[in-house]
Design a protein around this motif. Structure first.
Motif, PDB file in Angstrom:
ATOM      1  N   ARG A 407       0.837  -1.200   0.000  1.00 38.51           N
ATOM      2  CA  ARG A 407       0.000   0.000   0.000  1.00 38.51           C
ATOM      3  C   ARG A 407       0.860   1.234   0.000  1.00 38.51           C
ATOM      4  O   ARG A 407       0.575   2.201  -0.727  1.00 38.51           O
ATOM      5  N   ARG A 409       3.805   1.464  -1.087  1.00 40.77           N
ATOM      6  CA  ARG A 409       4.468   1.505  -2.405  1.00 40.77           C
ATOM      7  C   ARG A 409       3.531   2.046  -3.458  1.00 40.77           C
ATOM      8  O   ARG A 409       3.949   2.871  -4.323  1.00 40.77           O
ATOM      9  N   ASN A 410       2.286   1.603  -3.379  1.00 39.87           N
ATOM     10  CA  ASN A 410       1.335   2.082  -4.373  1.00 39.87           C
ATOM     11  C   ASN A 410       1.098   3.565  -4.196  1.00 39.87           C
ATOM     12  O   ASN A 410       0.918   4.307  -5.177  1.00 39.87           O
ATOM     13  N   GLN A 411       1.021   3.994  -2.910  1.00 43.95           N
ATOM     14  CA  GLN A 411       0.804   5.407  -2.673  1.00 43.95           C
ATOM     15  C   GLN A 411       1.993   6.210  -3.214  1.00 43.95           C
ATOM     16  O   GLN A 411       1.823   7.310  -3.734  1.00 43.95           O
ATOM     17  N   LYS A 412       3.186   5.690  -3.024  1.00 46.93           N
ATOM     18  CA  LYS A 412       4.340   6.405  -3.553  1.00 46.93           C
ATOM     19  C   LYS A 412       4.302   6.463  -5.055  1.00 46.93           C
ATOM     20  O   LYS A 412       4.700   7.472  -5.642  1.00 46.93           O
ATOM     21  N   LYS A 413       3.823   5.389  -5.644  1.00 44.62           N
ATOM     22  CA  LYS A 413       3.745   5.396  -7.086  1.00 44.62           C
ATOM     23  C   LYS A 413       2.746   6.405  -7.564  1.00 44.62           C
ATOM     24  O   LYS A 413       2.951   7.080  -8.571  1.00 44.62           O
ATOM     25  N   LYS A 414       1.657   6.541  -6.818  1.00 49.01           N
ATOM     26  CA  LYS A 414       0.656   7.493  -7.236  1.00 49.01           C
ATOM     27  C   LYS A 414       1.178   8.908  -7.087  1.00 49.01           C
ATOM     28  O   LYS A 414       0.858   9.795  -7.861  1.00 49.01           O
ATOM     29  N   ILE A 415       1.933   9.063  -6.066  1.00 47.12           N
ATOM     30  CA  ILE A 415       2.468  10.390  -5.859  1.00 47.12           C
ATOM     31  C   ILE A 415       3.457  10.719  -6.972  1.00 47.12           C
ATOM     32  O   ILE A 415       3.481  11.854  -7.466  1.00 47.12           O
ATOM     33  N   ASN A 416       4.228   9.773  -7.331  1.00 43.77           N
ATOM     34  CA  ASN A 416       5.174  10.009  -8.350  1.00 43.77           C
ATOM     35  C   ASN A 416       4.500  10.172  -9.687  1.00 43.77           C
ATOM     36  O   ASN A 416       5.006  10.872 -10.569  1.00 43.77           O
TER      37      ASN A 416
END
Length: 416
Positions: A407, A409-416
């Protein structure tokens, strides 16, 4: 020769005179002794030479003392007294009394006649109880009649054929007045036959005195006669006189002996009759004994039959006892068998109980083994469960960590 005969006769006559004088003196002495014995005995020890005046009161030094206590007691003057007043206490030993006239007592004549009647009827041994009843009731039954009908001999009462009694009565009054007065009497006995003998003895003495006087007269006559014929005649007369005197002196004795012989003969005849009656009674008794023995024989036969019956009865009882013994033995054997059977049953029950207890014990051991197995198995399961829990916990932690990691990681991906 004549002088020798004369001297011999003189000596014989003088000897007879001395013998007569000695017999007269002896008879006179016996008369005096007999008179002394026939006199009433003065039993008053305080003054033997004086006759007490029962109608006057003696001074204190001459009081009469009671020698006992009760309703019938003796007194110091020799009298025996009976209680007159039952409302007052009886006298005790040492109480003082004084003389009074017998007529001063109530029913005095009846009391005197009662005492005399007791002796006439031979009841002197019961005089105490008789006088007590007579004083209290005022009557004494036929004793008064017996006393009034008794024969009197020179002032004495004839008790039986050989004895007469002289009675004296008085009333003894209590000096203090605190105890009852007493009606008292004394009695002296005289022998009727002794008086008769005394009279005979007196007559014999008188005859002896006459004989002595006659002897003296004959001696004087003999001295006056000097011829042989006269002397022999006087001697013959003198001997005849002595024979007559001896016959006169011995006649009462011979008559007495004849009377005694007749009495003895009658007594012997009576004894023969008594012996005949005794033999008749003895024969009757022997007949009665024979009848009694016959009765005993028949009774013995009855007893013998009864004994035989008793023997049969005892034999029957013995058989019954034996039967009862056999029954008791059977019962005892049966009881013994029952007891043995019960013992066998109890042994079997005990064995069964032991078997059941062994089974229960084995089951308990099995359960114990199962519990031990389960306990051991439980320890393994706990270890497995612990490991499983650890694995599950580790798996959960890993899963949760992976979840959160993905989760993030996914949030970081979304942020990126």
């Amino acid at each position: 020769m004549n002088k020798k005969i004369f001297a011999l006769i003189i000596v014989i006559l003088i000897s007879f005179c001395f013998i007569g004088i000695a017999m007269a003196d002896n008879a006179t002495h016996q008369d005096n002794s007999t008179d002394d014995h026939d006199k009433p005995i003065d039993k008053d020890t305080s003054d033997k030479n004086k006759t007490p005046d029962k109608n006057k009161t003696d001074d204190k030094s001459k009081y009469i003392l009671a020698q006992g206590s009760g309703n019938d007691i003796k007194f110091s003057d020799g009298f025996r007294g009976f209680r007159l007043d039952y409302s007052k206490p009886a006298a005790t030993s040492g109480d003082e009394f004084k003389h009074a006239s017998a007529s001063s007592a109530p029913n005095s004549n009846m009391l005197m006649q009662t005492i005399i009647g007791c002796y006439v009827k031979g009841l002197s041994g019961q005089i105490g109880s008789i006088m007590s009843g007579a004083i209290q009731s005022g009557a004494s039954g036929d004793l008064v009649n017996a006393a009034q009908n008794s024969e009197k001999i020179n002032g004495a009462v004839k008790i039986n054929n050989n004895t007469a009694a002289v009675f004296s009565f008085e009333v003894l009054e209590s000096v203090s007045g605190n105890v009852s007065n007493y009606f008292a009497y004394t009695v002296s006995f005289r022998s009727i036959s002794s008086n008769t003998n005394q009279t005979n003895l007196t007559n014999t003495t008188n005859a002896t005195n006459v004989t002595n006087a006659t002897n003296i007269t004959n001696m004087t006559l003999l001295f006056d006669n000097e011829t042989n014929a006269t002397l022999l005649e006087e001697l013959l007369d003198y001997l005849l006189f002595w024979a007559d005197m001896l016959y006169g002196a011995w006649e009462p004795i011979i008559e007495t002996l004849l009377n005694d012989f007749l009495i003895f003969y009658h007594a012997l005849e009576e004894m023969v009759h008594l012996f005949e009656n005794f033999m008749a009674e003895l024969q009757s008794m022997m007949d009665a004994v024979e009848k009694f023995l016959n009765m005993l024989a028949s009774l013995w036969k009855e007893i013998d039959g009864l004994l035989k019956l008793l023997g049969v009865l005892l034999s029957f009882i013995q058989q019954i006892i034996n039967l009862i013994g056999a029954i008791l033995n059977f019962i005892v054997g049966l009881i013994s068998a029952i007891i043995a059977l019960i013992q066998q049953i109890l042994g079997l029950l005990f064995a069964l109980i032991n078997f059941i207890l062994e089974i229960i014990n084995q089951i308990l051991l099995l359960l114990q083994a199962i519990l031990d197995f389960l306990k051991a198995l439980g320890n393994v399961l706990v270890s497995v469960i612990e490991n499983a829990v650890i694995l599950i916990a580790g798996f959960v932690l890993i899963t949760v960590g992976a979840f959160f990691y993905n989760r993030i990681r996914n949030q970081k991906k979304k942020i990126n």
